[in-house]
Design a protein around this motif. Structure first.
Motif, PDB file in Angstrom:
ATOM      1  N   HIS A  38       0.961  -7.704  -8.593  1.00  0.00           N
ATOM      2  CA  HIS A  38       0.807  -8.108  -9.992  1.00  0.00           C
ATOM      3  C   HIS A  38      -0.390  -9.044 -10.108  1.00  0.00           C
ATOM      4  N   PRO A  39      -1.265  -8.844 -11.106  1.00  0.00           N
ATOM      5  CA  PRO A  39      -2.411  -9.732 -11.280  1.00  0.00           C
ATOM      6  C   PRO A  39      -2.026 -11.003 -12.022  1.00  0.00           C
ATOM      7  N   GLN A  40      -2.891 -11.993 -11.972  1.00  0.00           N
ATOM      8  CA  GLN A  40      -2.682 -13.161 -12.818  1.00  0.00           C
ATOM      9  C   GLN A  40      -2.880 -12.749 -14.271  1.00  0.00           C
ATOM     10  N   GLY A  41      -1.954 -13.129 -15.127  1.00  0.00           N
ATOM     11  CA  GLY A  41      -2.058 -12.761 -16.533  1.00  0.00           C
ATOM     12  C   GLY A  41      -0.696 -12.637 -17.163  1.00  0.00           C
ATOM     13  N   GLY A  42      -0.671 -12.679 -18.486  1.00  0.00           N
ATOM     14  CA  GLY A  42       0.588 -12.599 -19.202  1.00  0.00           C
ATOM     15  C   GLY A  42       1.474 -13.797 -18.948  1.00  0.00           C
ATOM     16  N   GLY A  43       0.863 -14.924 -18.584  1.00  0.00           N
ATOM     17  CA  GLY A  43       1.623 -16.129 -18.301  1.00  0.00           C
ATOM     18  C   GLY A  43       2.177 -16.208 -16.899  1.00  0.00           C
ATOM     19  N   GLN A  44       1.849 -15.236 -16.043  1.00  0.00           N
ATOM     20  CA  GLN A  44       2.405 -15.166 -14.697  1.00  0.00           C
ATOM     21  C   GLN A  44       1.300 -15.263 -13.647  1.00  0.00           C
ATOM     22  N   PRO A  45       1.519 -16.026 -12.557  1.00  0.00           N
ATOM     23  CA  PRO A  45       0.532 -16.059 -11.475  1.00  0.00           C
ATOM     24  C   PRO A  45       0.453 -14.712 -10.768  1.00  0.00           C
ATOM     25  N   SER A  46      -0.616 -14.495 -10.036  1.00  0.00           N
ATOM     26  CA  SER A  46      -0.757 -13.234  -9.310  1.00  0.00           C
ATOM     27  C   SER A  46       0.089 -13.240  -8.046  1.00  0.00           C
ATOM     28  N   ASP A  47       0.411 -12.040  -7.585  1.00  0.00           N
ATOM     29  CA  ASP A  47       1.000 -11.878  -6.263  1.00  0.00           C
ATOM     30  C   ASP A  47      -0.034 -12.190  -5.194  1.00  0.00           C
ATOM     31  N   THR A  48       0.455 -12.532  -4.025  1.00  0.00           N
ATOM     32  CA  THR A  48      -0.366 -12.600  -2.824  1.00  0.00           C
ATOM     33  C   THR A  48       0.320 -11.750  -1.774  1.00  0.00           C
ATOM     34  N   GLY A  49      -0.306 -11.602  -0.630  1.00  0.00           N
ATOM     35  CA  GLY A  49       0.295 -10.803   0.426  1.00  0.00           C
ATOM     36  C   GLY A  49      -0.741 -10.288   1.391  1.00  0.00           C
ATOM     37  N   TRP A  50      -0.615  -9.005   1.779  1.00  0.00           N
ATOM     38  CA  TRP A  50      -1.493  -8.437   2.792  1.00  0.00           C
ATOM     39  C   TRP A  50      -1.836  -6.993   2.459  1.00  0.00           C
ATOM     40  N   ILE A  51      -3.066  -6.622   2.724  1.00  0.00           N
ATOM     41  CA  ILE A  51      -3.483  -5.221   2.789  1.00  0.00           C
ATOM     42  C   ILE A  51      -4.058  -5.024   4.177  1.00  0.00           C
ATOM     43  N   GLY A  52      -3.414  -4.193   4.949  1.00  0.00           N
ATOM     44  CA  GLY A  52      -3.796  -4.088   6.354  1.00  0.00           C
ATOM     45  C   GLY A  52      -3.558  -5.430   7.037  1.00  0.00           C
ATOM     46  N   THR A  53      -4.574  -5.917   7.735  1.00  0.00           N
ATOM     47  CA  THR A  53      -4.470  -7.215   8.407  1.00  0.00           C
ATOM     48  C   THR A  53      -5.196  -8.311   7.640  1.00  0.00           C
ATOM     49  N   SER A  54      -5.618  -8.019   6.411  1.00  0.00           N
ATOM     50  CA  SER A  54      -6.348  -8.989   5.610  1.00  0.00           C
ATOM     51  C   SER A  54      -5.447  -9.565   4.520  1.00  0.00           C
ATOM     52  N   GLN A  55      -5.498 -10.873   4.363  1.00  0.00           N
ATOM     53  CA  GLN A  55      -4.649 -11.556   3.386  1.00  0.00           C
ATOM     54  C   GLN A  55      -5.179 -11.368   1.971  1.00  0.00           C
ATOM     55  N   VAL A  56      -4.269 -11.024   1.055  1.00  0.00           N
ATOM     56  CA  VAL A  56      -4.592 -10.940  -0.366  1.00  0.00           C
ATOM     57  C   VAL A  56      -4.411 -12.338  -0.955  1.00  0.00           C
ATOM     58  N   LEU A  57      -5.512 -12.946  -1.409  1.00  0.00           N
ATOM     59  CA  LEU A  57      -5.493 -14.322  -1.884  1.00  0.00           C
ATOM     60  C   LEU A  57      -5.147 -14.425  -3.360  1.00  0.00           C
ATOM     61  N   ARG A  58      -5.602 -13.455  -4.149  1.00  0.00           N
ATOM     62  CA  ARG A  58      -5.331 -13.448  -5.585  1.00  0.00           C
ATOM     63  C   ARG A  58      -5.671 -12.059  -6.117  1.00  0.00           C
ATOM     64  N   VAL A  59      -5.150 -11.762  -7.297  1.00  0.00           N
ATOM     65  CA  VAL A  59      -5.401 -10.462  -7.939  1.00  0.00           C
ATOM     66  C   VAL A  59      -5.713 -10.733  -9.409  1.00  0.00           C
ATOM     67  N   VAL A  60      -6.797 -10.147  -9.905  1.00  0.00           N
ATOM     68  CA  VAL A  60      -7.197 -10.330 -11.299  1.00  0.00           C
ATOM     69  C   VAL A  60      -7.510  -8.979 -11.917  1.00  0.00           C
ATOM     70  N   GLN A  61      -7.401  -8.924 -13.236  1.00  0.00           N
ATOM     71  CA  GLN A  61      -7.743  -7.700 -13.947  1.00  0.00           C
ATOM     72  C   GLN A  61      -9.200  -7.742 -14.372  1.00  0.00           C
ATOM     73  N   GLN A  62      -9.899  -6.641 -14.168  1.00  0.00           N
ATOM     74  CA  GLN A  62     -11.272  -6.498 -14.625  1.00  0.00           C
ATOM     75  C   GLN A  62     -11.407  -5.118 -15.253  1.00  0.00           C
ATOM     76  N   GLN A  63     -11.442  -5.101 -16.574  1.00  0.00           N
ATOM     77  CA  GLN A  63     -11.462  -3.855 -17.335  1.00  0.00           C
ATOM     78  C   GLN A  63     -10.252  -3.002 -16.945  1.00  0.00           C
ATOM     79  N   ASP A  64     -10.459  -1.786 -16.463  1.00  0.00           N
ATOM     80  CA  ASP A  64      -9.331  -0.906 -16.154  1.00  0.00           C
ATOM     81  C   ASP A  64      -8.818  -1.058 -14.729  1.00  0.00           C
ATOM     82  N   HIS A  65      -9.472  -1.909 -13.936  1.00  0.00           N
ATOM     83  CA  HIS A  65      -9.091  -2.042 -12.532  1.00  0.00           C
ATOM     84  C   HIS A  65      -8.479  -3.404 -12.253  1.00  0.00           C
ATOM     85  N   LEU A  66      -7.668  -3.450 -11.200  1.00  0.00           N
ATOM     86  CA  LEU A  66      -7.188  -4.714 -10.673  1.00  0.00           C
ATOM     87  C   LEU A  66      -7.975  -5.011  -9.407  1.00  0.00           C
TER      88      LEU A  66
END
Length: 208
Positions: A38-66
């Protein structure tokens, strides 16, 4: 366009198809075909986690993509992904509690106009409608406990990019956020304070 798997699925792990990975300052902006984050937005912080062995620090929406901002680059193609489950569950409980407070306020003639569901900063703001009735912490707290004890089930309606979320027969709200599947998962919600300034009432809350 990034498919938002969390719109109608509570999965916390899956394989994602990385379409691009672009350096961005000291991080790497990654676009995937479909995401559980889930991205940051709608009053909610973004998820964090992992993709492969790399840490996901934040997620934001940019136009039609996250955009998933990673600590290290990843190769294009398929990778296992997982969200931080504790962070997701806390954000989910905060968001669902905010919806309930909105429902309760509306019963007393207050119209929800803005919400902030960040842990430690939970707040729902209302404006006065016609025939507004007095409301206080005890009224909201009692109604919250009643709804939670009823364990109302989450109801989701998705039509294209438009999504509504509600619980039981309570009014649903247009919302892209994550939510508990039923209200017992909320645990305990505490209303901390209520204040009114310039016609706007703010209800501050936490989950514990």
């Amino acid at each position: 366009m990034t498919t938002r798997l969390f719109f109608d699925n509570d999965m916390l792990t899956t394989d994602v198809n990385v379409l691009s990975c672009t350096p961005d300052n000291e991080q790497f902006a990654v676009i995937v075909e479909a995401t559980i984050f889930h991205p940051q937005g709608g009053g909610q912080p973004s998820d964090t986690g992992w993709i492969g062995t790399s840490q996901v620090l934040r997620v934001v929406q940019q136009q039609d993509h996250l955009l998933h901002y990673l600590q290290q680059p990843v190769t294009l193609g398929w990778h296992p992904a997982c969200t931080d489950s504790e962070r997701r569950f806390l954000n989910t409980r905060m968001h669902s509690a905010g919806h309930l407070i909105g429902n309760i306020g509306e019963r007393y003639g207050w119209l929800p106009v803005k919400a902030h569901h960040w842990p430690g900063e939970g707040r729902v703001s209302f404006k006065r409608a016609e025939n507004v009735q007095p409301i206080d912490i005890n009224i909201i707290q009692s109604a919250l406990q009643q709804f939670i004890s009823q364990d109302l089930r989450r109801q989701i309606s998705v039509q294209g990019d438009f999504r509504e979320v509600g619980f039981g027969d309570l009014p649903a709200y247009a919302c892209g956020g994550t939510h508990v599947s039923s209200l017992r998962e909320l645990g305990h919600v505490s209303v901390q304070s209520i204040s009114e300034k310039k016609g706007i009432m703010s209800v501050n809350y936490i989950v514990d």
